[in-house]
Write an enzyme that holds these catalytic residues in place. Structure first.
Site, PDB file in Angstrom:
ATOM      1  N   ASN A  40       0.866  -1.048   0.173  1.00  0.00           N
ATOM      2  CA  ASN A  40      -0.096  -0.271  -0.022  1.00  0.00           C
ATOM      3  C   ASN A  40       0.971   1.509   0.057  1.00  0.00           C
ATOM      4  O   ASN A  40       1.884   1.178   0.731  1.00  0.00           O
ATOM      5  CB  ASN A  40      -1.160  -0.407   1.237  1.00  0.00           C
ATOM      6  CG  ASN A  40      -0.536  -0.426   2.469  1.00  0.00           C
ATOM      7  OD1 ASN A  40       0.530  -0.705   2.457  1.00  0.00           O
ATOM      8  ND2 ASN A  40      -1.376   0.509   3.407  1.00  0.00           N
ATOM      9  N   GLU A  42       0.041   5.487   0.684  1.00  0.00           N
ATOM     10  CA  GLU A  42      -0.779   6.154   1.151  1.00  0.00           C
ATOM     11  C   GLU A  42      -0.462   7.305   0.286  1.00  0.00           C
ATOM     12  O   GLU A  42       0.321   8.130   0.040  1.00  0.00           O
ATOM     13  CB  GLU A  42      -1.320   6.311   2.552  1.00  0.00           C
ATOM     14  CG  GLU A  42      -1.330   4.862   2.978  1.00  0.00           C
ATOM     15  CD  GLU A  42      -1.891   4.814   4.612  1.00  0.00           C
ATOM     16  OE1 GLU A  42      -1.155   5.592   5.210  1.00  0.00           O
ATOM     17  OE2 GLU A  42      -1.925   3.738   4.877  1.00  0.00           O
ATOM     18  N   CYS A  51      -4.464   0.499  -2.595  1.00  0.00           N
ATOM     19  CA  CYS A  51      -4.207  -0.667  -1.519  1.00  0.00           C
ATOM     20  C   CYS A  51      -2.914  -1.714  -2.123  1.00  0.00           C
ATOM     21  O   CYS A  51      -2.724  -1.627  -3.256  1.00  0.00           O
ATOM     22  CB  CYS A  51      -5.190  -1.262  -1.634  1.00  0.00           C
ATOM     23  SG  CYS A  51      -6.622  -0.741  -0.805  1.00  0.00           S
ATOM     24  N   GLU A  53      -3.038  -4.981  -2.885  1.00  0.00           N
ATOM     25  CA  GLU A  53      -3.757  -5.812  -3.521  1.00  0.00           C
ATOM     26  C   GLU A  53      -3.991  -5.321  -5.224  1.00  0.00           C
ATOM     27  O   GLU A  53      -3.178  -5.712  -5.908  1.00  0.00           O
ATOM     28  CB  GLU A  53      -5.160  -5.975  -3.447  1.00  0.00           C
ATOM     29  CG  GLU A  53      -5.302  -6.883  -2.023  1.00  0.00           C
ATOM     30  CD  GLU A  53      -5.565  -6.292  -0.670  1.00  0.00           C
ATOM     31  OE1 GLU A  53      -4.782  -4.954  -0.600  1.00  0.00           O
ATOM     32  OE2 GLU A  53      -6.469  -6.645  -0.250  1.00  0.00           O
ATOM     33  N   CYS A  87     -10.542  -5.021   0.785  1.00  0.00           N
ATOM     34  CA  CYS A  87     -11.181  -4.313   0.126  1.00  0.00           C
ATOM     35  C   CYS A  87     -12.092  -4.429  -0.017  1.00  0.00           C
ATOM     36  O   CYS A  87     -12.519  -5.258  -1.348  1.00  0.00           O
ATOM     37  CB  CYS A  87     -10.843  -2.933   0.579  1.00  0.00           C
ATOM     38  SG  CYS A  87     -10.867  -2.268  -0.713  1.00  0.00           S
ATOM     39  N   CYS A  90     -10.667  -3.577  -3.737  1.00  0.00           N
ATOM     40  CA  CYS A  90      -9.425  -5.238  -4.143  1.00  0.00           C
ATOM     41  C   CYS A  90     -10.211  -5.875  -4.402  1.00  0.00           C
ATOM     42  O   CYS A  90      -9.920  -6.771  -5.581  1.00  0.00           O
ATOM     43  CB  CYS A  90      -8.612  -5.682  -3.303  1.00  0.00           C
ATOM     44  SG  CYS A  90      -7.363  -3.896  -3.045  1.00  0.00           S
TER      45      CYS A  90
HETATM   46  N1  THU Z   1      -4.993  -1.932   2.950  1.00  0.00           N
HETATM   47  C1  THU Z   1      -4.946  -2.619   1.873  1.00  0.00           C
HETATM   48  O1  THU Z   1      -3.455  -2.163   1.854  1.00  0.00           O
HETATM   49  N2  THU Z   1      -5.577  -3.408   1.336  1.00  0.00           N
HETATM   50  C2  THU Z   1      -6.699  -3.769   1.778  1.00  0.00           C
HETATM   51  O2  THU Z   1      -7.534  -4.374   1.231  1.00  0.00           O
HETATM   52  C3  THU Z   1      -7.784  -2.947   2.824  1.00  0.00           C
HETATM   53  C4  THU Z   1      -6.690  -1.844   3.224  1.00  0.00           C
HETATM   54  C5  THU Z   1      -4.675  -0.420   3.054  1.00  0.00           C
HETATM   55  C6  THU Z   1      -5.037   1.188   2.302  1.00  0.00           C
HETATM   56  C7  THU Z   1      -4.802   1.783   3.573  1.00  0.00           C
HETATM   57  O3  THU Z   1      -3.380   2.532   3.188  1.00  0.00           O
HETATM   58  C8  THU Z   1      -4.857   1.050   4.904  1.00  0.00           C
HETATM   59  O4  THU Z   1      -4.257  -0.380   4.698  1.00  0.00           O
HETATM   60  C9  THU Z   1      -5.831   1.530   6.088  1.00  0.00           C
HETATM   61  O5  THU Z   1      -6.352   1.470   5.720  1.00  0.00           O
END
Ligand code: THU
Length: 126
Positions: A40, A42, A51, A53, A87, A90
């Site tokens: 991920n 940000e 994310c 995935e 999520c 994804c």
């Molecule tokens: N996140 C992911 O990388 N994958 C997911 O399926 C859910 C959330 C990350 C996004 C963000 O950077 C952090 O987790 C908190 O939400």
């Protein structure tokens, strides 16, 4: 699958997550057995974050990976209990690129198929 889980954990350590402090990694195997990873990333404008995935899937496609993909592992190195269940966004992307019966392994939670993760997913049917 153990190898993909190890790679997902490893790439999670490279996540850019200064806001959530929730580092996630994903590793996939394509139809030829090649592996691709993503973490991920940000942003100060939170909604621009990607994310792990989707980063792995988009990276694989940009690199010319062969579809449909065979397996995916997801790992979070900061989840206190259980793992990081993909999520909704994804899940929709996973459904499009993995075979129906491809194992989606969520570290700490178990193994699922994309159909189990997102039954009745959206598709463009005329
Ligand atoms: N996140 C992911 O990388 N994958 C997911 O399926 C859910 C959330 C990350 C996004 C963000 O950077 C952090 O987790 C908190 O939400």
């Amino acid at each position: 699958m153990q190898r993909l889980i190890a790679r997902a954990r490893e790439v999670a350590l490279r996540a850019y997550a200064p806001y959530s402090h929730f580092r996630v990694g994903a590793a996939l195997e394509d139809a030829n057995g090649s592996e691709y990873v993503g973490c991920n990333v940000e942003n100060a404008s939170y909604g621009l974050s990607i994310c792990a995935e989707r980063n792995a899937i988009f990276t694989a496609i940009a690199a010319g990976a062969s579809r449909p993909f065979r397996a995916l592992a997801v790992a979070c190195v900061d989840a206190s209990a259980g793992g990081c269940s993909p999520c909704g966004a994804c899940r929709q992307v996973i459904v499009e690129h993995f075979s129906r019966d491809a194992p989606i392994c969520v570290d700490g939670l178990g193994r699922f198929t994309s159909e189990q993760l997102l039954p009745d997913s959206f598709g463009l049917q005329a």
